[in-house]
Scaffold this motif. Sequence first.
Motif, PDB file in Angstrom:
ATOM      1  N   ALA A  41       0.835  -1.200   0.000  1.00 51.47           N
ATOM      2  CA  ALA A  41       0.000   0.000   0.000  1.00 51.47           C
ATOM      3  C   ALA A  41       0.873   1.254   0.000  1.00 51.47           C
ATOM      4  O   ALA A  41       0.580   2.223  -0.698  1.00 51.47           O
ATOM      5  N   PHE A  42       1.946   1.213   0.778  1.00 51.12           N
ATOM      6  CA  PHE A  42       2.903   2.315   0.832  1.00 51.12           C
ATOM      7  C   PHE A  42       4.163   1.841   1.533  1.00 51.12           C
ATOM      8  O   PHE A  42       4.221   0.728   2.043  1.00 51.12           O
ATOM      9  N   TYR A  43       5.165   2.696   1.544  1.00 51.39           N
ATOM     10  CA  TYR A  43       6.422   2.384   2.209  1.00 51.39           C
ATOM     11  C   TYR A  43       6.613   3.329   3.385  1.00 51.39           C
ATOM     12  O   TYR A  43       6.403   4.532   3.264  1.00 51.39           O
ATOM     13  N   CYS A  44       6.994   2.773   4.496  1.00 55.42           N
ATOM     14  CA  CYS A  44       7.295   3.539   5.704  1.00 55.42           C
ATOM     15  C   CYS A  44       8.807   3.761   5.705  1.00 55.42           C
ATOM     16  O   CYS A  44       9.583   2.815   5.790  1.00 55.42           O
ATOM     17  N   VAL A  45       9.192   5.021   5.576  1.00 58.68           N
ATOM     18  CA  VAL A  45      10.613   5.351   5.443  1.00 58.68           C
ATOM     19  C   VAL A  45      11.060   6.162   6.658  1.00 58.68           C
ATOM     20  O   VAL A  45      10.527   7.243   6.914  1.00 58.68           O
ATOM     21  N   PRO A  46      12.042   5.665   7.418  1.00 57.54           N
ATOM     22  CA  PRO A  46      12.551   6.428   8.560  1.00 57.54           C
ATOM     23  C   PRO A  46      13.150   7.766   8.100  1.00 57.54           C
ATOM     24  O   PRO A  46      13.588   7.907   6.953  1.00 57.54           O
ATOM     25  N   ALA A  47      13.172   8.725   9.004  1.00 53.77           N
ATOM     26  CA  ALA A  47      13.613  10.079   8.672  1.00 53.77           C
ATOM     27  C   ALA A  47      15.032  10.107   8.100  1.00 53.77           C
ATOM     28  O   ALA A  47      15.294  10.844   7.133  1.00 53.77           O
ATOM     29  N   THR A  48      15.949   9.326   8.648  1.00 55.59           N
ATOM     30  CA  THR A  48      17.328   9.357   8.137  1.00 55.59           C
ATOM     31  C   THR A  48      17.404   8.796   6.718  1.00 55.59           C
ATOM     32  O   THR A  48      18.131   9.328   5.877  1.00 55.59           O
ATOM     33  N   ALA A  49      16.643   7.751   6.431  1.00 55.78           N
ATOM     34  CA  ALA A  49      16.626   7.189   5.077  1.00 55.78           C
ATOM     35  C   ALA A  49      15.977   8.170   4.104  1.00 55.78           C
ATOM     36  O   ALA A  49      16.433   8.326   2.968  1.00 55.78           O
ATOM     37  N   TYR A  50      14.931   8.853   4.554  1.00 60.01           N
ATOM     38  CA  TYR A  50      14.263   9.847   3.708  1.00 60.01           C
ATOM     39  C   TYR A  50      15.219  10.989   3.385  1.00 60.01           C
ATOM     40  O   TYR A  50      15.296  11.434   2.234  1.00 60.01           O
ATOM     41  N   GLN A  51      15.953  11.453   4.373  1.00 58.20           N
ATOM     42  CA  GLN A  51      16.921  12.531   4.155  1.00 58.20           C
ATOM     43  C   GLN A  51      17.998  12.092   3.162  1.00 58.20           C
ATOM     44  O   GLN A  51      18.376  12.859   2.279  1.00 58.20           O
ATOM     45  N   ALA A  52      18.460  10.859   3.273  1.00 56.56           N
ATOM     46  CA  ALA A  52      19.465  10.340   2.338  1.00 56.56           C
ATOM     47  C   ALA A  52      18.903  10.302   0.918  1.00 56.56           C
ATOM     48  O   ALA A  52      19.598  10.648  -0.046  1.00 56.56           O
ATOM     49  N   MET A  53      17.634   9.891   0.775  1.00 66.58           N
ATOM     50  CA  MET A  53      17.006   9.866  -0.551  1.00 66.58           C
ATOM     51  C   MET A  53      16.881  11.273  -1.120  1.00 66.58           C
ATOM     52  O   MET A  53      17.154  11.496  -2.310  1.00 66.58           O
ATOM     53  N   MET A  54      16.489  12.223  -0.287  1.00 73.09           N
ATOM     54  CA  MET A  54      16.353  13.606  -0.754  1.00 73.09           C
ATOM     55  C   MET A  54      17.710  14.174  -1.165  1.00 73.09           C
ATOM     56  O   MET A  54      17.804  14.915  -2.154  1.00 73.09           O
ATOM     57  N   ASP A  55      18.767  13.843  -0.436  1.00 75.33           N
ATOM     58  CA  ASP A  55      20.113  14.282  -0.801  1.00 75.33           C
ATOM     59  C   ASP A  55      20.521  13.724  -2.161  1.00 75.33           C
ATOM     60  O   ASP A  55      21.112  14.431  -2.986  1.00 75.33           O
ATOM     61  N   LEU A  56      20.209  12.448  -2.414  1.00 75.41           N
ATOM     62  CA  LEU A  56      20.519  11.843  -3.714  1.00 75.41           C
ATOM     63  C   LEU A  56      19.743  12.515  -4.842  1.00 75.41           C
ATOM     64  O   LEU A  56      20.281  12.742  -5.929  1.00 75.41           O
ATOM     65  N   ILE A  57      18.487  12.841  -4.598  1.00 76.76           N
ATOM     66  CA  ILE A  57      17.678  13.529  -5.603  1.00 76.76           C
ATOM     67  C   ILE A  57      18.257  14.907  -5.883  1.00 76.76           C
ATOM     68  O   ILE A  57      18.378  15.317  -7.054  1.00 76.76           O
ATOM     69  N   ASP A  58      18.638  15.638  -4.841  1.00 70.60           N
ATOM     70  CA  ASP A  58      19.259  16.955  -5.018  1.00 70.60           C
ATOM     71  C   ASP A  58      20.551  16.850  -5.809  1.00 70.60           C
ATOM     72  O   ASP A  58      20.806  17.660  -6.714  1.00 70.60           O
ATOM     73  N   ASP A  59      21.366  15.851  -5.490  1.00 72.46           N
ATOM     74  CA  ASP A  59      22.625  15.652  -6.211  1.00 72.46           C
ATOM     75  C   ASP A  59      22.375  15.359  -7.686  1.00 72.46           C
ATOM     76  O   ASP A  59      23.091  15.850  -8.558  1.00 72.46           O
ATOM     77  N   ALA A  60      21.362  14.553  -7.978  1.00 70.13           N
ATOM     78  CA  ALA A  60      21.034  14.234  -9.372  1.00 70.13           C
ATOM     79  C   ALA A  60      20.592  15.483 -10.127  1.00 70.13           C
ATOM     80  O   ALA A  60      20.968  15.681 -11.294  1.00 70.13           O
ATOM     81  N   GLU A  61      19.806  16.338  -9.477  1.00 71.53           N
ATOM     82  CA  GLU A  61      19.375  17.587 -10.113  1.00 71.53           C
ATOM     83  C   GLU A  61      20.568  18.509 -10.366  1.00 71.53           C
ATOM     84  O   GLU A  61      20.664  19.133 -11.429  1.00 71.53           O
ATOM     85  N   LEU A  62      21.465  18.607  -9.396  1.00 69.33           N
ATOM     86  CA  LEU A  62      22.658  19.436  -9.582  1.00 69.33           C
ATOM     87  C   LEU A  62      23.543  18.895 -10.699  1.00 69.33           C
ATOM     88  O   LEU A  62      24.119  19.662 -11.475  1.00 69.33           O
ATOM     89  N   LEU A  63      23.638  17.576 -10.805  1.00 70.98           N
ATOM     90  CA  LEU A  63      24.430  16.964 -11.868  1.00 70.98           C
ATOM     91  C   LEU A  63      23.867  17.326 -13.238  1.00 70.98           C
ATOM     92  O   LEU A  63      24.630  17.616 -14.172  1.00 70.98           O
ATOM     93  N   LYS A  64      22.544  17.335 -13.377  1.00 69.25           N
ATOM     94  CA  LYS A  64      21.921  17.736 -14.639  1.00 69.25           C
ATOM     95  C   LYS A  64      22.293  19.172 -15.002  1.00 69.25           C
ATOM     96  O   LYS A  64      22.584  19.473 -16.160  1.00 69.25           O
ATOM     97  N   ILE A  65      22.295  20.061 -14.019  1.00 63.19           N
ATOM     98  CA  ILE A  65      22.653  21.461 -14.265  1.00 63.19           C
ATOM     99  C   ILE A  65      24.118  21.568 -14.688  1.00 63.19           C
ATOM    100  O   ILE A  65      24.448  22.269 -15.637  1.00 63.19           O
ATOM    101  N   VAL A  66      24.987  20.857 -13.987  1.00 63.26           N
ATOM    102  CA  VAL A  66      26.414  20.870 -14.314  1.00 63.26           C
ATOM    103  C   VAL A  66      26.643  20.355 -15.723  1.00 63.26           C
ATOM    104  O   VAL A  66      27.398  20.951 -16.504  1.00 63.26           O
ATOM    105  N   GLN A  67      25.996  19.259 -16.076  1.00 63.35           N
ATOM    106  CA  GLN A  67      26.163  18.690 -17.414  1.00 63.35           C
ATOM    107  C   GLN A  67      25.633  19.623 -18.492  1.00 63.35           C
ATOM    108  O   GLN A  67      26.223  19.738 -19.564  1.00 63.35           O
ATOM    109  N   ALA A  68      24.536  20.307 -18.216  1.00 62.84           N
ATOM    110  CA  ALA A  68      23.978  21.246 -19.187  1.00 62.84           C
ATOM    111  C   ALA A  68      24.892  22.446 -19.387  1.00 62.84           C
ATOM    112  O   ALA A  68      24.998  22.982 -20.493  1.00 62.84           O
ATOM    113  N   ARG A  69      25.570  22.858 -18.328  1.00 63.59           N
ATOM    114  CA  ARG A  69      26.441  24.034 -18.412  1.00 63.59           C
ATOM    115  C   ARG A  69      27.874  23.701 -18.813  1.00 63.59           C
ATOM    116  O   ARG A  69      28.671  24.598 -19.059  1.00 63.59           O
ATOM    117  N   ALA A  70      28.201  22.432 -18.900  1.00 59.08           N
ATOM    118  CA  ALA A  70      29.584  22.028 -19.204  1.00 59.08           C
ATOM    119  C   ALA A  70      30.023  22.476 -20.581  1.00 59.08           C
ATOM    120  O   ALA A  70      31.216  22.719 -20.807  1.00 59.08           O
TER     121      ALA A  70
END
Length: 82
Positions: A41-70
């Motif tokens: 039905a859904f996934y229960c994600v502890p706060a530390t795991a959620y923060q790690a996932m959000m950090d990875l998403i942010d890093d992926a978005e920054l990588l896209k910007i870097v690649q576009a500006r390269a």
Amino acid sequence: MTFHVLTDIAASISELKANPMKVVASGHGMPIAVLNRNEPAFYCVPATAYQAMMDLIDDAELLKIVQARATEASIKVSLDDL
């Protein structure tokens, strides 16, 4: 019918209702699939795991910007000009 469960640990929604913190603790910091009638039905994600996932998403978005500006032309600037 089978369902793809993306975690090693699953709990029923009844278990979650009865003792939510026990269910979260049973995951030892990892996400837990919460099942309703044996279907995820859904996934229960502890706060530390959620923060790690959000950090990875942010890093992926920054990588896209870097690649576009390269390929952009660079402009030399001295610190005195700033």
